[in-house]
Write an enzyme that holds these catalytic residues in place. Structure first.
Site, mmCIF file in Angstrom:
data_model
loop_
_atom_site.group_PDB
_atom_site.id
_atom_site.type_symbol
_atom_site.label_atom_id
_atom_site.label_comp_id
_atom_site.label_asym_id
_atom_site.label_seq_id
_atom_site.Cartn_x
_atom_site.Cartn_y
_atom_site.Cartn_z
ATOM 1 N N GLU A 1 -14.436 -5.678 4.016
ATOM 2 C CA GLU A 1 -14.688 -6.447 4.867
ATOM 3 C C GLU A 1 -16.057 -7.155 4.730
ATOM 4 O OE1 GLU A 1 -15.530 -4.106 8.349
ATOM 5 O OE2 GLU A 1 -16.758 -2.863 7.549
ATOM 6 N N SER B 1 4.518 -10.126 -7.482
ATOM 7 C CA SER B 1 3.907 -10.040 -6.363
ATOM 8 C C SER B 1 2.553 -9.545 -6.688
ATOM 9 C CB SER B 1 4.426 -8.930 -5.423
ATOM 10 O OG SER B 1 4.150 -7.839 -5.908
ATOM 11 N N LYS C 1 3.938 -11.038 -13.179
ATOM 12 C CA LYS C 1 4.196 -10.209 -11.945
ATOM 13 C C LYS C 1 4.927 -11.049 -10.904
ATOM 14 C CE LYS C 1 0.585 -7.187 -12.665
ATOM 15 N NZ LYS C 1 -0.048 -5.850 -12.097
ATOM 16 N N ASP D 1 -17.163 5.316 5.355
ATOM 17 C CA ASP D 1 -17.514 4.553 4.245
ATOM 18 C C ASP D 1 -17.975 5.085 2.897
ATOM 19 O OD1 ASP D 1 -17.294 2.590 6.419
ATOM 20 O OD2 ASP D 1 -19.254 2.270 6.641
ATOM 21 N N LEU E 1 -7.088 0.817 12.493
ATOM 22 C CA LEU E 1 -6.079 1.919 12.249
ATOM 23 C C LEU E 1 -6.502 2.812 11.192
ATOM 24 C CD1 LEU E 1 -4.172 1.223 9.800
ATOM 25 C CD2 LEU E 1 -3.089 -0.398 11.315
#
Ligand SMILES: Nc1ncnc2c1ncn2[C@@H]1O[C@H](COP(=O)(O)OP(=O)(O)O)[C@@H](O)[C@H]1O
Ligand SMILES: O=P(O)(O)OC[C@H]1O[C@](O)(COP(=O)(O)O)[C@@H](O)[C@@H]1O
Ligand SMILES: [Mg+2]
Length: 325
Positions: A226, A219, A217, A131, A256
């Site tokens: 979180e 995308s 843009k 973190d 992951l």
């Protein structure tokens, strides 16, 4: 002169890539300096339950490349009680452990500080968390590796975002800290980052949409820290409702992000701070976290390291804003 003969090492809180490199460094440096080293399994739970093994240099062979922690880790509720701490202290006496090296994040080092103060016991800490939320060190062990993992994942998602001309909300870890989100957004050329440090004063989604999403843009990638209430799903739902013309997807990277072989940066940081931990103990230091600041190994008092307000450099927000037009 230091009277310390035997040290105990433990890892606590979330595992982080580079914790093994830190265990290796503390063990080897301890032995090099004439100390006996004991590994304590499963964090503070193992200290309470006396899950302790004497370590030789061979016990830490071949682990510098490995993610996770060979000592296992835990989040121990019992250690947060006076009874739990008392049992942990009794294990130290029984095992003839004269000092502890705690490798963990802000919670673990808070526990370390409380234990050290309660029992007047020598404890030093290493910053082990993805973190990056510990004050006084430029980065924490695991942060760089996780950043690289996130970057690789987001680069892949970008292919789909581009091909389908979609908006992706990608959720990354960081608990209450936006370091992973903000810096991975910069590293991936993302269009925006939504971070906890900014959440109180502005509606970050509205601010971003007002800036003109997709004007030029094909995308769009938004990295979201979180959060139980306002994670990637929350923002994706809002866009679906407020801007139904957009094709929106969510990707939550999850655990992951925590695994994998540590980067060179994290291995070196773990090795330097591990050696620093033994040096600190030999010098009679206690209640300090060993960090690296401006490329120098530094001893940071626990009380400073665990300050809840490690600031995110506001310049990073400007960098992302300017580069994502
Ligand atoms: N105030 C506290 N007093 C004693 N122990 C604590 C305290 N805060 C955290 N700890 C111990 O540290 C452990 C790890 O903390 P946590 O916040 O989960 O992870 P991290 O150390 O990675 O930030 C906790 O499960 C608990 O055993
Ligand atoms: O694996 P768990 O226990 O669900 O914990 C998830 C949390 O652990 C972390 O990956 C690491 O946090 P800590 O280093 O404070 O343990 C956070 O980013 C995340 O919020
Ligand atoms: Mg933490």
């Amino acid at each position: 002169m230091s009277k310390i003969k035997t040290i105990g090492i433990l890892t606590s809180g979330g595992d982080a890539p580079g914790m093994n490199a830190a265990i290796r460094a503390v063990t080897r440096s301890g032995i090099c300096n004439g100390l006996s080293v004991k590994g304590i399994y499963r964090g503070y739970d193992g200290l309470i339950k006396d899950e302790v093994k004497s370590f030789t240099t061979e016990d830490v062979s071949g682990i510098i490349t490995r993610g996770g922690t060979i000592l296992k880790t835990a989040r121990s509720k019992e250690f947060m009680t006076p009874e739990g701490m008392q049992k942990a202290y009794e294990t130290c006496i029984k095992e003839e452990i004269d000092a502890l090296v705690v490798i963990g994040g802000n919670g673990s080092l808070t526990g370390a500080r409380n234990f050290a103060m309660e029992y007047d016991f020598p404890v030093v800490g290493l910053p082990g968390t993805i973190d990056n939320d510990l004050y006084g060190t430029d980065s924490t062990i695991g942060y760089d590796t996780t950043m690289n993992t996130i970057m690789e994942c987001v680069d892949r998602i970008r292919d789909t975002a581009n091909s389908h001309e979609r908006i992706f909300f990608i959720e990354v870890m960081g608990r209450d800290a936006g370091f992973l989100a903000q810096n991975s957004a910069i590293a991936c050329g993302a269009e925006a980052a939504i971070i906890p440090e900014e959440s109180t004063d502005v509606d970050q989604l509205a601010r971003f949409m007002e800036r003109g999403i997709r004007k030029s843009k094909k995308s769009c990638i938004v990295i979201v820290s979180e959060s139980p209430k306002c994670g990637a799903l929350y923002y994706a739902d809002r866009v679906k409702k407020e801007f139904p013309e957009f094709d929106v997807r969510v990707s939550i990277l999850g655990h992951l992000q925590r695994g994998g072989s540590p980067s060179a940066h994290d291995r070196i940081l773990a090795s330097r701070t591990g050696v620093g931990a033994i040096k600190a103990l030999m010098q009679g230091q206690r209640n300090v976290m060993i960090g690296v600041r401006n490329n120098e190994v530094v001893f940071v008092p626990f009380s400073e390291a665990i300050r809840s307000d490690k600031p995110l450099n506001k310049g990073l927000i400007k960098v992302l804003d300017e580069l994502s037009i």
